[in-house]
Design an enzyme around this catalytic site. Structure first.
Site, mmCIF file in Angstrom:
data_model
loop_
_atom_site.group_PDB
_atom_site.id
_atom_site.type_symbol
_atom_site.label_atom_id
_atom_site.label_comp_id
_atom_site.label_asym_id
_atom_site.label_seq_id
_atom_site.Cartn_x
_atom_site.Cartn_y
_atom_site.Cartn_z
ATOM 1 N N ARG A 229 0.843 -1.191 0.000
ATOM 2 C CA ARG A 229 0.000 0.000 0.000
ATOM 3 C C ARG A 229 0.881 1.244 0.000
ATOM 4 O O ARG A 229 1.949 1.272 0.629
ATOM 5 C CB ARG A 229 -0.902 0.029 1.246
ATOM 6 C CG ARG A 229 -2.047 -0.965 1.225
ATOM 7 C CD ARG A 229 -3.101 -0.608 0.169
ATOM 8 N NE ARG A 229 -4.233 -1.526 0.182
ATOM 9 C CZ ARG A 229 -4.355 -2.612 -0.593
ATOM 10 N NH1 ARG A 229 -3.405 -2.924 -1.440
ATOM 11 N NH2 ARG A 229 -5.438 -3.358 -0.523
ATOM 12 N N HIS A 277 -0.910 0.224 -9.670
ATOM 13 C CA HIS A 277 -1.572 -0.722 -8.744
ATOM 14 C C HIS A 277 -2.069 -1.951 -9.517
ATOM 15 O O HIS A 277 -3.263 -2.253 -9.533
ATOM 16 C CB HIS A 277 -2.726 -0.036 -7.996
ATOM 17 C CG HIS A 277 -3.118 -0.767 -6.738
ATOM 18 N ND1 HIS A 277 -3.528 -0.126 -5.593
ATOM 19 C CD2 HIS A 277 -3.168 -2.091 -6.434
ATOM 20 C CE1 HIS A 277 -3.808 -1.025 -4.659
ATOM 21 N NE2 HIS A 277 -3.604 -2.230 -5.156
HETATM 22 P P1 NAP Z 1 -1.416 -11.833 4.838
HETATM 23 O O1 NAP Z 1 -1.507 -13.249 4.392
HETATM 24 O O2 NAP Z 1 -2.364 -11.348 5.867
HETATM 25 O O3 NAP Z 1 0.087 -11.598 5.340
HETATM 26 C C1 NAP Z 1 0.467 -10.477 6.058
HETATM 27 C C2 NAP Z 1 1.880 -10.702 6.606
HETATM 28 O O4 NAP Z 1 2.323 -9.468 7.205
HETATM 29 C C3 NAP Z 1 1.935 -11.771 7.708
HETATM 30 O O5 NAP Z 1 3.114 -12.519 7.579
HETATM 31 C C4 NAP Z 1 1.981 -10.923 8.994
HETATM 32 O O6 NAP Z 1 2.662 -11.530 10.073
HETATM 33 C C5 NAP Z 1 2.791 -9.748 8.522
HETATM 34 N N1 NAP Z 1 2.580 -8.578 9.389
HETATM 35 C C6 NAP Z 1 1.423 -7.948 9.679
HETATM 36 N N2 NAP Z 1 1.648 -6.906 10.508
HETATM 37 C C7 NAP Z 1 2.973 -6.892 10.752
HETATM 38 C C8 NAP Z 1 3.824 -6.086 11.526
HETATM 39 N N3 NAP Z 1 3.350 -5.054 12.241
HETATM 40 N N4 NAP Z 1 5.141 -6.357 11.547
HETATM 41 C C9 NAP Z 1 5.637 -7.420 10.842
HETATM 42 N N5 NAP Z 1 4.890 -8.237 10.086
HETATM 43 C C10 NAP Z 1 3.566 -7.974 10.033
HETATM 44 O O7 NAP Z 1 -1.575 -10.845 3.576
HETATM 45 P P2 NAP Z 1 -1.302 -11.148 2.028
HETATM 46 O O8 NAP Z 1 -2.441 -11.879 1.425
HETATM 47 O O9 NAP Z 1 0.054 -11.735 1.913
HETATM 48 O O10 NAP Z 1 -1.335 -9.659 1.451
HETATM 49 C C11 NAP Z 1 -0.429 -8.664 1.903
HETATM 50 C C12 NAP Z 1 -0.824 -7.295 1.393
HETATM 51 O O11 NAP Z 1 -0.530 -7.180 0.001
HETATM 52 C C13 NAP Z 1 -2.306 -6.960 1.460
HETATM 53 O O12 NAP Z 1 -2.682 -6.546 2.753
HETATM 54 C C14 NAP Z 1 -2.435 -5.842 0.440
HETATM 55 O O13 NAP Z 1 -2.252 -4.593 1.061
HETATM 56 C C15 NAP Z 1 -1.270 -6.088 -0.514
HETATM 57 N N6 NAP Z 1 -1.731 -6.426 -1.871
HETATM 58 C C16 NAP Z 1 -1.402 -5.604 -2.905
HETATM 59 C C17 NAP Z 1 -1.791 -5.930 -4.190
HETATM 60 C C18 NAP Z 1 -1.412 -5.066 -5.359
HETATM 61 O O14 NAP Z 1 -1.900 -5.282 -6.471
HETATM 62 N N7 NAP Z 1 -0.524 -4.126 -5.200
HETATM 63 C C19 NAP Z 1 -2.544 -7.089 -4.433
HETATM 64 C C20 NAP Z 1 -2.865 -7.905 -3.360
HETATM 65 C C21 NAP Z 1 -2.458 -7.559 -2.073
HETATM 66 P P3 NAP Z 1 2.078 -12.856 10.794
HETATM 67 O O15 NAP Z 1 2.242 -13.957 9.753
HETATM 68 O O16 NAP Z 1 2.947 -13.044 11.953
HETATM 69 O O17 NAP Z 1 0.630 -12.559 11.078
HETATM 70 C C1 GLV Z 2 -5.212 -5.277 -3.894
HETATM 71 O O1 GLV Z 2 -4.563 -4.303 -3.703
HETATM 72 C C2 GLV Z 2 -5.630 -6.191 -2.869
HETATM 73 O O2 GLV Z 2 -5.490 -5.879 -1.686
HETATM 74 O O3 GLV Z 2 -6.141 -7.255 -3.228
#
Ligand code: NAP
Ligand code: GLV
Length: 314
Positions: A229, A277
């Site tokens: 983000r 994005h």
């Molecule tokens: P997820 O499965 O919830 O993984 C989040 C990770 O971040 C987990 O390993 C969590 O730790 C860690 N975390 C959370 N808070 C933290 C902190 N304060 N300090 C250190 N580590 C922390 O999420 P995801 O599915 O991988 O997605 C991640 C993010 O990608 C989304 O939230 C979104 O913002 C972004 N995204 C962007 C796009 C794009 O097109 N640009 C697309 C999809 C997603 P724990 O494992 O210990 O809980």
């Molecule tokens: C895209 O940014 C998502 O969070 O899926």
């Protein structure tokens, strides 16, 4: 206890910047008997919501929801709203996003590692110039966030034999990845990274985490890849560190303001690669299939994965 026993679940669709018709058609065929409609103010009450960045008015009106399905991985836009109490919020888990994120991040890291920007620029000037090969072991890549997307990205990078490090809130074990966690290991993690890839959720703990202090702690000549983000990054701090030479460049897919305004200084900084994005898009068919599966499980009273921890904000 089943959350809803009706054979005809009522689904309200409320997704910003999304063409509704193909979603309605897909949801109707994937959830047999469902009544699916686009939410409009004053519309009938629904049992389930399928949302992306909905307005507060949606939740103020929809008082009988049994579950809220977000059609993206990040739920930061929802966390800013007053949500109905006790209603599960379910985020997207992978659904075709992880492979997209892996390909996007790997191409970006490889582009920096192989100095392809410099090579391309020489070729455009009709100059046949070779770069001195860089040593892979001097190019460790740190992945911030080892969740669904971060783990897939870290493993993909390790297949290219980069030294890969990862950082998360809780301890993790990921094959091929040196894992760090918690505040006490933060500075050690940063100091070992030449490239930092951000895949954290946006929460009150992580907003502004990519700031002057964090980025200055990376190895000199560092690169940033921000695919999570825009509000994770203090944008002026990155520009200052690029101008000072500490940071060699960055790939940015997300921005504090989207679309990136025409007057933003990022447009004119050649050491930045910008994309709109788009690193991991929501894929409609995969997403509908995942939501339909989870909705059916909830109706049967089964547990599902991907429920947001509202206290942690992700
Ligand atoms: P997820 O499965 O919830 O993984 C989040 C990770 O971040 C987990 O390993 C969590 O730790 C860690 N975390 C959370 N808070 C933290 C902190 N304060 N300090 C250190 N580590 C922390 O999420 P995801 O599915 O991988 O997605 C991640 C993010 O990608 C989304 O939230 C979104 O913002 C972004 N995204 C962007 C796009 C794009 O097109 N640009 C697309 C999809 C997603 P724990 O494992 O210990 O809980
Ligand atoms: C895209 O940014 C998502 O969070 O899926």
């Amino acid at each position: 206890m089943p959350v809803h026993e009706s054979a005809q679940p009522r689904i309200a669709f409320c997704c910003a910047n999304t063409q509704p018709e193909p979603w309605l058609k897909g949801l109707r065929s994937a959830v047999p008997g469902a009544q699916v409609s686009v939410w409009e103010p004053g519309q009938a009450i629904a049992d389930y919501a399928v949302v992306w960045a909905p307005p507060q008015a949606f939740f103020d009106e929809q008082t009988q929801l049994k579950a809220i399905f977000n059609i993206g991985a990040g739920v930061d836009a929802l966390m800013r709203l007053r949500l109905p109490q006790g209603v599960p919020v379910v985020r997207l888990e992978d659904a075709g996003m992880a492979v997209q994120m892996a390909e996007y991040v790997c191409q970006s890291v490889i582009r920096f590692f192989r100095e392809l920007d410099v090579v391309e620029s020489s070729m455009r000037q009709a100059k046949w110039e070779l770069r001195k090969p860089r040593r892979r072991k001097e190019f460790p890549v740190g992945v911030l966030g080892l969740g669904v997307l971060g783990q897939r990205v870290a493993q993909a990078l390790s297949h290219f034999e980069f030294p890969v490090l990862g950082f998360s809130r809780s301890p993790k074990q990921v094959p091929g990845v040196q894992c760090f966690h918690g505040e006490s290991q933060w500075m050690d993690f940063l100091a070992r990274c030449r490239v930092l890839v951000n895949l954290l959720p946006l929460t009150t703990d992580t907003q502004g985490i990519l700031n002057r202090q964090t980025l200055s702690s990376l190895m000199p000549g560092a690169y940033l890849v921000n695919v999570a983000r825009g509000a994770h990054l203090v944008e002026q701090d990155l520009l200052d560190l690029i101008h000072s030479g500490h940071m060699a460049g960055a790939t940015l897919d997300v921005f504090c303001e989207e679309p990136l305004p025409p007057q933003h200084p990022f447009w004119h900084e050649p050491r930045l690669i910008l994309t709109p994005h788009t690193s991991a898009r929501t894929l409609r068919e995969d997403t509908i299939e995942q939501i339909a599966g989870k909705l059916a499980a909830l109706i049967k009273g089964e547990k599902i994965s991907g429920q947001v921890d509202l206290g942690a904000g992700y």
